[in-house]
Design a protein around this motif. Structure first.
Motif, PDB file in Angstrom:
ATOM      1  N   THR A 254       0.878  -1.172   0.000  1.00 57.02           N
ATOM      2  CA  THR A 254       0.000   0.000   0.000  1.00 57.02           C
ATOM      3  C   THR A 254       0.912   1.218   0.000  1.00 57.02           C
ATOM      4  OG1 THR A 254      -1.761  -1.122   1.238  1.00 57.02           O
ATOM      5  CG2 THR A 254      -1.794   1.282   1.221  1.00 57.02           C
ATOM      6  N   CYS A 256       0.854   5.457  -0.221  1.00 51.92           N
ATOM      7  CA  CYS A 256      -0.013   6.628  -0.081  1.00 51.92           C
ATOM      8  C   CYS A 256       0.834   7.897  -0.127  1.00 51.92           C
ATOM      9  CB  CYS A 256      -0.799   6.585   1.225  1.00 51.92           C
ATOM     10  SG  CYS A 256      -1.900   5.160   1.379  1.00 51.92           S
ATOM     11  N   CYS A 317      -3.950   6.738  -2.574  1.00 51.63           N
ATOM     12  CA  CYS A 317      -3.449   5.476  -2.045  1.00 51.63           C
ATOM     13  C   CYS A 317      -3.619   4.407  -3.112  1.00 51.63           C
ATOM     14  CB  CYS A 317      -4.202   5.051  -0.778  1.00 51.63           C
ATOM     15  SG  CYS A 317      -3.569   5.782   0.734  1.00 51.63           S
ATOM     16  N   THR A 319      -3.103   0.228  -3.789  1.00 50.34           N
ATOM     17  CA  THR A 319      -2.876  -1.078  -3.158  1.00 50.34           C
ATOM     18  C   THR A 319      -2.754  -2.131  -4.245  1.00 50.34           C
ATOM     19  OG1 THR A 319      -5.243  -1.582  -2.951  1.00 50.34           O
ATOM     20  CG2 THR A 319      -4.214  -0.333  -1.161  1.00 50.34           C
ATOM     21  N   VAL A 387      -1.623  -4.877   2.300  1.00 52.00           N
ATOM     22  CA  VAL A 387      -2.769  -4.110   1.808  1.00 52.00           C
ATOM     23  C   VAL A 387      -3.567  -3.624   3.015  1.00 52.00           C
ATOM     24  CG1 VAL A 387      -4.894  -4.202   0.468  1.00 52.00           C
ATOM     25  CG2 VAL A 387      -2.864  -5.417  -0.342  1.00 52.00           C
ATOM     26  N   ILE A 393      -7.289   3.361   5.346  1.00 50.26           N
ATOM     27  CA  ILE A 393      -7.039   4.323   4.265  1.00 50.26           C
ATOM     28  C   ILE A 393      -7.876   5.577   4.472  1.00 50.26           C
ATOM     29  CG2 ILE A 393      -7.291   4.709   1.789  1.00 50.26           C
ATOM     30  CD1 ILE A 393      -6.590   1.771   1.369  1.00 50.26           C
TER      31      ILE A 393
END
Length: 427
Positions: A254, A256, A317, A319, A387, A393
C-alpha cells in the motif's frame, strides 16, 4: 735582496715628497706659471730620485686617484657596517614585538570569533522566532475561520428554532375559529418570508464556507503534516531520492501520498520505483485530472478519472496484491478504481531506485525526462508491505494526524528522503 732595498728606498722618498707637496690632502696648483703643466724633458730630470723634491704631473694625478679610491672604499665599508648594525637592531625589535604581542593577537582573534558566533546564534534565534510567529499567525487565522463557521452554525440553529415555532403557531392557528383566518394568512406569509430569508442566508454561508475551505487548502498543509517537499518547476534535474527503511521485495503493498500539483500533463510522475531490468515496477502518476497506478509495467494500470484538481491537496493510495493481481486506487479516502489480473504472480524485486517527482527510464541525459517531472508540493509519502483496509485508508485521508501514521517500508518523517536540484522542504 738589493732590488728590494732599492724599491723600499724609492717608496720612502716618494712618501716624503708627497707629504711635503700636499697640505691636508689637497694639491696646490700654480695656474699663473704656464710652464708648470709642461712635461719635463727626460734628459733634464734629476738622476737621483731620492734627492728629488718635485713630482711630475702624472705622479700627482695617480696619487689623487689612489687617495680618492681609498676613501671611497673606506666610506663603503663604513656604510655597510652601519646597515648591518641597523638591520640587526630592527630584527631584534621585531622579535621582541612578536614575543610581547603574540598573546594579545590570539586573544583578539578568540574574542572576534566568539563575537561572530554569538551574532550568528542571535540571527538563527531571530529566524526561528519569525517562523514561530508565522505559524502562530496561520493558526490564529485558521481559528478565526472556525469561529466564524461556529457563529454561522449557531445562527442557523436559531433560525431553525424560529421556523419550528412559526410552524407550531401555524398549527395552533388552524384550530381557532374562522374569525382568525386573516391572522392565519399573515402567519403563513411571515413564515414564507422567514423561509426565503433563511434560504438566502444558507446560500451565503455556504459560499463563505467554500471560500474559507479553499483558502485553507491553499495556505495550509494537510492535517498533521508539518513539512512538505516543494518542486518549484518542471525540470529533469529536480527530484527527491528515497532510501527505503526495509527491503523492497514485495508480494503486496500500500503506497499513499498527499499531492498538490501546479500543472499536470499527459503524464506527471508522483513517485516511481524501478530496476535496470524494469523501470516501471511501481508508479503513481497523474494524467491531466486522472490518477494512474502502474505495477509491473505500463501495460498493467489502474486509472481513476477526475481525481486531481490543480492547486488543491489530494490524497492518493494505491494497493496491490500479487496473489490475484488485485489493484485498487483510492482518492481522498474513497475507492475510485479497481483492477484484476495486474502483474499476477509477479514479485516486486529489491535493489531498484525509488524517487519522488520523476522516473528513471534511461531515455535522456541523466535518465530523466523533463516532460514527466512533477511541479507542486508532496507530503505524507508512506509504503507498507501489506494491503491496508478501507478504514485505515480513510483515516489516512480524513483523520487527524495523517502524516503521523508511517509505513514500515517507507515512513514519512523517518525514512531518508533527499531533495535534489531545486527541490526543498517547506513548512
Amino acid at each position: 735582496m738589493t732590488m728590494l732595498k732599492i724599491l723600499v728606498g724609492v717608496f720612502l722618498c716618494l712618501s716624503s715628497v708627497v707629504s711635503g707637496q700636499y697640505d691636508d690632502g689637497f694639491l696646490q696648483v700654480d695656474y699663473e706659471n704656464l710652464s708648470y703643466n709642461d712635461i719635463s724633458d727626460p734628459e733634464e730630470a734629476t738622476p737621483t730620485p731620492c734627492k728629488s723634491t718635485e713630482l711630475t704631473k702624472w705622479d700627482k694625478l695617480f696619487s689623487m686617484l689612489e687617495n680618492s679610491q681609498m676613501r671611497e672604499n673606506i666610506l663603503l665599508q663604513y656604510v655597510d657596517e652601519i646597515i648591518k648594525v641597523e638591520l640587526q637592531s630592527i630584527r631584534d625589535e621585531m622579535h621582541q614585538f612578536v614575543a610581547n604581542f603574540a598573546g594579545t593577537c590570539t586573544n583578539a582573534i578568540d574574542s572576534a570569533s566568539t563575537r561572530i558566533t554569538s551574532q550568528l546564534e542571535g540571527k538563527l534565534m531571530q529566524i526561528a522566532e519569525r517562523i514561530g510567529d508565522t505559524n502562530t499567525v496561520h493558526q490564529s487565522q485558521h481559528y478565526k475561520v472556525l469561529e466564524q463557521l461556529l457563529v454561522a452554525s449557531q445562527d442557523t440553529a436559531y433560525r431553525l428554532s424560529k421556523i419550528e415555532s412559526a410552524w407550531q403557531n401555524g398549527a395552533e392557528a388552524q384550530g381557532l375559529h374562522s374569525k382568525f383566518k386573516q391572522q392565519d394568512v399573515s402567519v403563513y406569509t411571515g413564515l414564507e418570508k422567514v423561509m426565503d430569508s433563511m434560504a438566502y442566508d444558507l446560500q451565503k454561508t455556504r459560499a463563505e464556507l467554500q471560500l474559507s475551505q479553499k483558502w485553507v487548502a491553499q495556505h495550509f498543509l494537510p492535517s498533521g503534516c508539518e513539512v512538505a517537499l516543494l518542486f518549484p518547476m518542471r525540470s529533469r534535474k529536480i527530484f527527491a531520492s528515497v532510501n527505503p527503511a526495509a527491503s523492497m521485495t514485495l508480494d503486496s503493498f500500500t503506497a499513499c501520498i498527499w499531492s498538490k500539483v501546479t500543472d499536470a500533463l499527459n503524464k506527471t510522475v508522483l513517485f516511481s520505483y524501478g530496476t535496470k531490468r524494469n523501470p516501471y515496477e511501481i508508479q503513481l502518476s497523474l494524467s491531466q485530472q486522472s490518477a494512474v497506478l502502474s505495477v509491473g509495467g505500463d501495460t498493467y494500470s489502474t486509472v481513476a478519472a477526475n481525481a486531481a484538481t490543480v492547486g488543491e491537496w489530494a490524497h492518493f493510495c494505491g494497493t496491490w496484491s500479487s496473489n490475484e493481481g488485485n489493484a485498487s486506487l483510492w482518492v481522498n479516502g474513497e475507492l475510485a478504481a479497481t483492477s484484476t489480473g495486474v502483474a499476477e504472480g509477479h514479485p516486486i524485486p529489491d535493489g531498484g531506485i525509488l524517487q519522488l517527482g520523476q522516473e528513471k527510464n534511461g531515455c535522456c541525459v541523466g535518465g530523466f525526462d523533463e516532460k514527466l517531472a512533477f511541479s507542486g508540493k508532496l507530503t505524507g509519502f508512506n509504503i507498507w508491505d501489506k494491503v491496508l483496509d478501507k478504514e485505515q485508508i480513510a483515516h489516512l485521508a480524513k483523520g487527524e494526524g495523517s502524516c503521523s501514521t508511517r509505513g514500515n517500508v517507507v515512513g514519512w518523517g523517518v525514512t531518508e528522503i533527499l531533495p535534489h536540484g531545486g527541490a526543498q522542504y517547506i513548512h
